[in-house]
Design a protein around this motif. Structure first.
Motif, PDB file in Angstrom:
ATOM      1  N   VAL A  68       0.834  -1.198   0.000  1.00  0.00           N
ATOM      2  CA  VAL A  68       0.000   0.000   0.000  1.00  0.00           C
ATOM      3  C   VAL A  68       0.874   1.254   0.000  1.00  0.00           C
ATOM      4  O   VAL A  68       1.729   1.438   0.866  1.00  0.00           O
ATOM      5  CB  VAL A  68      -0.920   0.007   1.237  1.00  0.00           C
ATOM      6  CG1 VAL A  68      -1.732   1.289   1.275  1.00  0.00           C
ATOM      7  CG2 VAL A  68      -1.838  -1.195   1.206  1.00  0.00           C
ATOM      8  N   LEU A  69       0.653   2.102  -1.001  1.00  0.00           N
ATOM      9  CA  LEU A  69       1.403   3.355  -1.095  1.00  0.00           C
ATOM     10  C   LEU A  69       0.536   4.534  -0.666  1.00  0.00           C
ATOM     11  O   LEU A  69       1.044   5.534  -0.165  1.00  0.00           O
ATOM     12  CB  LEU A  69       1.895   3.563  -2.531  1.00  0.00           C
ATOM     13  CG  LEU A  69       2.843   2.480  -3.060  1.00  0.00           C
ATOM     14  CD1 LEU A  69       3.079   2.654  -4.543  1.00  0.00           C
ATOM     15  CD2 LEU A  69       4.161   2.506  -2.302  1.00  0.00           C
ATOM     16  N   ALA A  70      -0.756   4.440  -0.926  1.00  0.00           N
ATOM     17  CA  ALA A  70      -1.693   5.479  -0.480  1.00  0.00           C
ATOM     18  C   ALA A  70      -2.924   4.781   0.046  1.00  0.00           C
ATOM     19  O   ALA A  70      -3.434   3.854  -0.559  1.00  0.00           O
ATOM     20  CB  ALA A  70      -2.067   6.398  -1.636  1.00  0.00           C
ATOM     21  N   ASP A  71      -3.354   5.231   1.216  1.00  0.00           N
ATOM     22  CA  ASP A  71      -4.352   4.499   1.963  1.00  0.00           C
ATOM     23  C   ASP A  71      -5.362   5.496   2.517  1.00  0.00           C
ATOM     24  O   ASP A  71      -4.981   6.574   2.952  1.00  0.00           O
ATOM     25  CB  ASP A  71      -3.597   3.780   3.105  1.00  0.00           C
ATOM     26  CG  ASP A  71      -4.500   2.904   3.927  1.00  0.00           C
ATOM     27  OD1 ASP A  71      -5.598   2.600   3.457  1.00  0.00           O
ATOM     28  OD2 ASP A  71      -4.088   2.526   5.036  1.00  0.00           O
ATOM     29  N   TYR A 167       0.023   8.044   3.612  1.00  0.00           N
ATOM     30  CA  TYR A 167       0.992   7.420   2.699  1.00  0.00           C
ATOM     31  C   TYR A 167       2.010   6.678   3.552  1.00  0.00           C
ATOM     32  O   TYR A 167       3.027   7.245   3.943  1.00  0.00           O
ATOM     33  CB  TYR A 167       1.650   8.499   1.827  1.00  0.00           C
ATOM     34  CG  TYR A 167       0.625   9.306   1.056  1.00  0.00           C
ATOM     35  CD1 TYR A 167       0.167   8.875  -0.178  1.00  0.00           C
ATOM     36  CD2 TYR A 167       0.074  10.464   1.589  1.00  0.00           C
ATOM     37  CE1 TYR A 167      -0.800   9.574  -0.873  1.00  0.00           C
ATOM     38  CE2 TYR A 167      -0.899  11.184   0.909  1.00  0.00           C
ATOM     39  CZ  TYR A 167      -1.326  10.728  -0.330  1.00  0.00           C
ATOM     40  OH  TYR A 167      -2.295  11.429  -0.985  1.00  0.00           O
ATOM     41  N   PRO A 168       1.708   5.389   3.869  1.00  0.00           N
ATOM     42  CA  PRO A 168       2.523   4.676   4.857  1.00  0.00           C
ATOM     43  C   PRO A 168       3.990   4.552   4.458  1.00  0.00           C
ATOM     44  O   PRO A 168       4.843   4.457   5.327  1.00  0.00           O
ATOM     45  CB  PRO A 168       1.852   3.305   4.954  1.00  0.00           C
ATOM     46  CG  PRO A 168       0.977   3.192   3.759  1.00  0.00           C
ATOM     47  CD  PRO A 168       0.598   4.574   3.381  1.00  0.00           C
ATOM     48  N   ASP A 169       4.292   4.565   3.160  1.00  0.00           N
ATOM     49  CA  ASP A 169       5.684   4.438   2.751  1.00  0.00           C
ATOM     50  C   ASP A 169       6.359   5.794   2.566  1.00  0.00           C
ATOM     51  O   ASP A 169       7.469   5.876   2.033  1.00  0.00           O
ATOM     52  CB  ASP A 169       5.790   3.619   1.456  1.00  0.00           C
ATOM     53  CG  ASP A 169       5.611   2.123   1.729  1.00  0.00           C
ATOM     54  OD1 ASP A 169       5.359   1.794   2.904  1.00  0.00           O
ATOM     55  OD2 ASP A 169       5.716   1.319   0.804  1.00  0.00           O
ATOM     56  N   ILE A 235       5.200  -0.305 -10.338  1.00  0.00           N
ATOM     57  CA  ILE A 235       6.483  -0.247  -9.639  1.00  0.00           C
ATOM     58  C   ILE A 235       6.588  -1.280  -8.522  1.00  0.00           C
ATOM     59  O   ILE A 235       5.585  -1.820  -8.044  1.00  0.00           O
ATOM     60  CB  ILE A 235       6.742   1.156  -9.053  1.00  0.00           C
ATOM     61  CG1 ILE A 235       5.743   1.466  -7.958  1.00  0.00           C
ATOM     62  CG2 ILE A 235       6.750   2.216 -10.109  1.00  0.00           C
ATOM     63  CD1 ILE A 235       6.275   2.505  -7.007  1.00  0.00           C
ATOM     64  N   ASP A 236       7.812  -1.550  -8.107  1.00  0.00           N
ATOM     65  CA  ASP A 236       8.120  -2.422  -6.983  1.00  0.00           C
ATOM     66  C   ASP A 236       8.600  -1.502  -5.862  1.00  0.00           C
ATOM     67  O   ASP A 236       9.642  -0.856  -5.992  1.00  0.00           O
ATOM     68  CB  ASP A 236       9.214  -3.403  -7.416  1.00  0.00           C
ATOM     69  CG  ASP A 236       9.650  -4.323  -6.291  1.00  0.00           C
ATOM     70  OD1 ASP A 236       9.537  -5.545  -6.469  1.00  0.00           O
ATOM     71  OD2 ASP A 236      10.108  -3.821  -5.242  1.00  0.00           O
ATOM     72  N   ALA A 237       7.829  -1.426  -4.784  1.00  0.00           N
ATOM     73  CA  ALA A 237       8.093  -0.417  -3.748  1.00  0.00           C
ATOM     74  C   ALA A 237       9.499  -0.558  -3.151  1.00  0.00           C
ATOM     75  O   ALA A 237      10.162   0.436  -2.860  1.00  0.00           O
ATOM     76  CB  ALA A 237       7.043  -0.495  -2.648  1.00  0.00           C
ATOM     77  N   ASN A 238       9.956  -1.796  -2.961  1.00  0.00           N
ATOM     78  CA  ASN A 238      11.275  -1.982  -2.348  1.00  0.00           C
ATOM     79  C   ASN A 238      12.388  -1.503  -3.282  1.00  0.00           C
ATOM     80  O   ASN A 238      13.328  -0.835  -2.852  1.00  0.00           O
ATOM     81  CB  ASN A 238      11.502  -3.449  -1.997  1.00  0.00           C
ATOM     82  CG  ASN A 238      10.651  -3.863  -0.808  1.00  0.00           C
ATOM     83  OD1 ASN A 238      10.333  -3.029   0.048  1.00  0.00           O
ATOM     84  ND2 ASN A 238      10.258  -5.114  -0.763  1.00  0.00           N
TER      85      ASN A 238
ATOM     86  N   ALA B  94       5.677  -1.762   7.960  1.00  0.00           N
ATOM     87  CA  ALA B  94       6.214  -2.537   6.839  1.00  0.00           C
ATOM     88  C   ALA B  94       6.873  -1.649   5.798  1.00  0.00           C
ATOM     89  O   ALA B  94       7.314  -2.144   4.769  1.00  0.00           O
ATOM     90  CB  ALA B  94       5.097  -3.349   6.192  1.00  0.00           C
ATOM     91  N   SER B  95       6.920  -0.351   6.031  1.00  0.00           N
ATOM     92  CA  SER B  95       7.502   0.541   5.025  1.00  0.00           C
ATOM     93  C   SER B  95       8.999   0.276   4.893  1.00  0.00           C
ATOM     94  O   SER B  95       9.664  -0.083   5.861  1.00  0.00           O
ATOM     95  CB  SER B  95       7.255   1.995   5.416  1.00  0.00           C
ATOM     96  OG  SER B  95       7.976   2.309   6.568  1.00  0.00           O
TER      97      SER B  95
END
Lengths: 590, 200
Positions: A68-71, A167-169, A235-238, B94-95
């Motif tokens: 999840v990039l935007a929640d 935006y958890p990341d 995209i791949d978040a990592n 988990a980020s």
């Protein structure tokens, strides 16, 4: 006889009277039930019905693995009714049945302690207009805080839901995801894909008792809320995080103004990572200057310089005009066909040199490319670069995407028609350059770049954006030959010690382009880049790293370490197996 | 005799009325049958009473059920909110920034390049390289304001217990506090060593 008549008269009078009363009743009935019906219903509803807004949840934005990039998150506004506030405070009923007297200032203090709000501001809000029935005390508190405030059981405190975005990341893909302002989406995917993401709010009504208690079972949904869909990015978040981290470290080490890094899967044109430096954290809109809130890889065309050369050479090879070993006479200066006094030079001074076409690529010779342009008409050269996608925006259609500038030979001077073949006097975005490398890596087949993988509606229906047609720009054999020439850059170029990766064949090209200043003349600033394909024999991924205006190193050597680091991470992330055949050795001189 | 005479010439005397006998209309069979009977009346009234009572009880039970449903619905709503809050927290933990910071806090480094073993031939391909060292190096360059104050897992030097310490927004570390999740296994001899099971 008289009595009979009398009774008849009485009877008829009664009947008339009863009828008259009936008529009055019927009129009244019609008046109430039909004429005033809606008004009275409204009046009655206002007394016993409460209408509440039900919120359709805005859809998530996730990466290709579902991260999840935007929640959409639940927040709560703490509200109050100043009308019900008593200056003497209130009696709080404890669990054991006893009551505690809580003064007004104590109650305010308790709220302030839990929410971190300013007690003085709370007091002002509560006492400013004592007749008012509604004020906001604290906006958008989290559930844990909200529960604690609720547990205070302060009689004049109310609440309402406040849907919010999180935006958890953080800054991971913040450039691509975009962000939301108070009135709606403002940037990036949030704005561009709003039609998929947005939910619609509904409303429902319920009855209350005289003292305001909600009657169970009385809720009627007047309009159902619908949830928004989920946007899946390619995209791949990592990997995105890694690319942003590596790019930022290198950009800071070299004192660059900005930078971009892109990883594209050559088979389907999916963008696996698209890093920007600086990169916005959508949770904190002040985390970067206002010109860095988007994705420069799409929005900022620049003069790409030498990383364009493989495209020019591919056009020539495809027409059968040259091969990798075709000899080229490379003089110290190129003046042919240019206005008097103008000349083209290389980044390193030299006398007459004998290079092969592979040598021109390996040495990144501007003069070599200029010599080669003589083999092809201006129109064909232009058409070749157009076919690789230059001069028109990519199919991603990113918000604010630039299309770069590629001059039609009819409309431009004779120098530019030559220089734009090696990436000066024209401009392109990182995305366009990545798209060109994707085509070379995919055996000449240019697949539209894709950032939005799909939109999954709340009901589960998945729709894929229409990305455009796939085109065969050059033949598979041409693409292979150009890749082999680019392998010479990895194995023999001046950055070979930085960009080669043990065990893997990679095809690379560097670019060091001068930046024109405001007056249009070239100064001492450069935009440097390295682009390449891995593995070179059967490419799976294209990587391009660009740094703008580095201070410490003014060549592509500034971008090379980040390029290699990201490529090594691509190997790890996607489990690319080592090459089994050695890189070809093509003569670079004759 | 004139008509008048005839009228007047009547003798003035009280007509003698014969004593009337009490007569009663004998009810026909149909009338007898139509006569209200006590028992059915009582049964009907009693029945209505019972119905009303049952209805009352039923509505009491229903109302009670409605409150129960309402209570459960609101409990469900609260649980959903709780779930949202927890998954929000989980997404944050988990980020990549948080995972990388934790990994480095535990002393982990990036791996070197991978080697591939061909299961058929037993051949090893690839070139092994040394571990890649710290990813964060000069610090995390990919911001996340939401992570401010989130606890990092660290290894307590004197035992296998995992502890958490709170990192404030400036990156400083406050004193670690034992969360009590420590195992009962032996304490590793080397401080900072990761607790791991012994395998054969």
């Amino acid at each position: 006889m008289t009595s009979l008549r009398m009774s008849r008269r009485r009877l008829s009078l009664t009947v008339i009277a009863v009828f008259a009363i009936m008529v009055v009743f019927v009129i009244r009935l019609v008046d109430i039930q039909l004429v005033q019906a809606s008004e009275l219903t409204k009046l009655a509803d206002a007394h016993r019905m409460q209408t509440v807004t039900t919120y359709g949840t805005r859809g998530d934005i996730v990466d290709s693995n579902g991260v999840v990039l935007a929640d959409s998150v639940d927040r709560f506004d703490i509200t109050a009714s100043p009308r019900n506030v008593s200056a003497e405070g209130f009696d709080r009923r404890n669990k054991d049945g006893s009551t505690t007297k809580i003064s007004l200032s104590d109650a305010i203090g308790e709220i302030a302690d839990l929410t971190g709000a300013d007690p003085q501001a709370l007091k002002t809000a509560l006492t400013q207009d004592p007749a008012s029935d509604f004020v906001y005390l604290v906006k958008a508190v989290k559930l844990a805080v909200f529960d604690k405030v609720k547990a205070l059981r302060i009689p004049w405190v109310y609440s309402e839901p406040h849907p919010a975005r999180s935006y958890p990341d953080g800054a991971v893909a913040g450039n691509l995801v975009g962000f939301i302002g108070t009135d709606g989406p403002l940037a990036g995917t949030e704005l561009k894909q709003d039609s998929c993401l947005a939910g619609t709010n509904g409303s429902s009504r319920y009855e209350t008792s005289a003292d305001g208690v909600r009657l169970p079972g009385s809720t009627v949904v007047t309009k159902a809320a619908t949830d928004g869909g989920t946007i899946t990015l390619t995209i791949d978040a990592n990997l995105q995080w890694f690319a942003q981290q590596a790019l930022a470290q290198q950009a800071q080490a070299t004192g660059s103004d900005w930078g971009t890094a892109m990883v594209v899967r050559v088979g389907d044109g999916h963008i696996m990572a698209d890093a920007d430096y600086p990169s916005i954290d959508p949770n904190d809109l002040n985390s970067v200057p206002s010109d860095s809130t988007g994705a420069r890889s799409f929005s900022s065309p620049y003069e790409p310089g030498s990383i364009m050369k493989p495209a020019t050479v591919a056009g020539l090879v495809d027409k059968g005009l040259v091969t990798a070993t075709t000899p080229v006479d490379v003089p110290g200066r190129f003046t042919d066909g240019l206005p008097k006094g103008s000349y083209i030079k290389d980044s390193f001074p030299h006398g007459d040199m004998h290079m092969t076409v592979a040598g021109v690529i390996m040495n990144s010779s501007n003069i070599g490319i200029a010599e080669l342009t003589k083999l092809e008409s201006e129109k064909d050269r232009y058409a070749n670069l157009r076919a690789f996608g230059f001069g028109s925006p990519t199919t991603v259609g990113f918000l604010g995407e630039g299309h770069g500038a590629l001059a039609n030979p009819d409309a431009v001077d004779s120098i530019t028609t030559v220089t734009q073949q090696f990436g000066q006097g024209m401009s392109a975005t990182s995305a366009q350059v990545a798209s060109m490398y994707q085509a070379l890596g995919n055996d000449g087949k240019k697949v539209p770049l894709t950032l939005i993988q799909s939109c999954t509606a709340a009901g589960g229906t998945v729709s894929y954006p229409n990305s455009g047609p796939t085109t065969q720009v050059v033949s598979p054999s041409t693409a292979r030959q150009v890749r082999e020439m680019m392998e010479m850059v990895t194995t023999q170029g001046y950055l070979r010690n930085v960009i080669s990766i043990p065990g893997y064949r990679t095809a690379s090209k560097t670019g060091t382009a001068q930046v024109a200043d405001a007056s249009g003349s070239y100064g001492n600033d450069y935009i440097v880049s390295v682009a390449g394909l891995i593995p070179a024999d059967k490419p799976q991924y294209a990587v391009i790293v660009t740094l703008a205006k580095p201070d410490t190193i003014k060549t592509s050597a500034a971008a090379a370490p980040a390029y290699t680091t990201i490529m090594k991470q691509v190997i790890k992330t996607f489990r690319i197996q080592p090459s089994t055949t050695p890189a070809p050795s093509i003569p670079v001189a004759w | 005799m004139t008509a008048l005479a005839a009228t007047t010439a009547r003798p003035l005397r009280q007509p003698v009325e014969a004593p009337r006998r009490h007569l009663e209309v004998a009810p026909s069979r149909a009338q007898r049958r139509a006569r209200p009977r006590l028992l059915p009346a009582l049964v009907t009234i009693g029945g209505i009473g019972v119905i009303l009572l049952v209805q009352l009880l039923l509505s009491i039970v229903l109302a009670d059920g409605a409150y129960q449903i309402s209570g459960l619905q609101s409990a469900k709503h609260d649980a959903v909110l709780q779930q949202h809050a927890l998954s929000e927290q989980l997404d944050l933990l988990a980020s990549p920034q948080h995972l990388a910071a934790n990994a480095e806090a535990l002393g982990m480094v990036a791996s070197g390049s991978a080697l591939y073993l061909d299961a058929k031939t037993g051949a090893v391909t690839g070139t092994g390289t040394a571990a890649g060292g710290s990813l964060l190096g000069a610090g995390d360059q990919v911001g996340n304001v939401l992570l401010g104050g989130t606890a990092l897992v660290t290894v307590k030097a004197s035992g296998t217990g995992m502890t958490t310490s709170t990192t404030d927004s400036t990156g400083g570390t406050q004193a670690p506090t034992d969360t009590g999740t420590g195992g009962t296994g032996q304490a590793p001899q080397t401080p900072g060593l990761l607790p791991s099971p012994t395998t054969h």
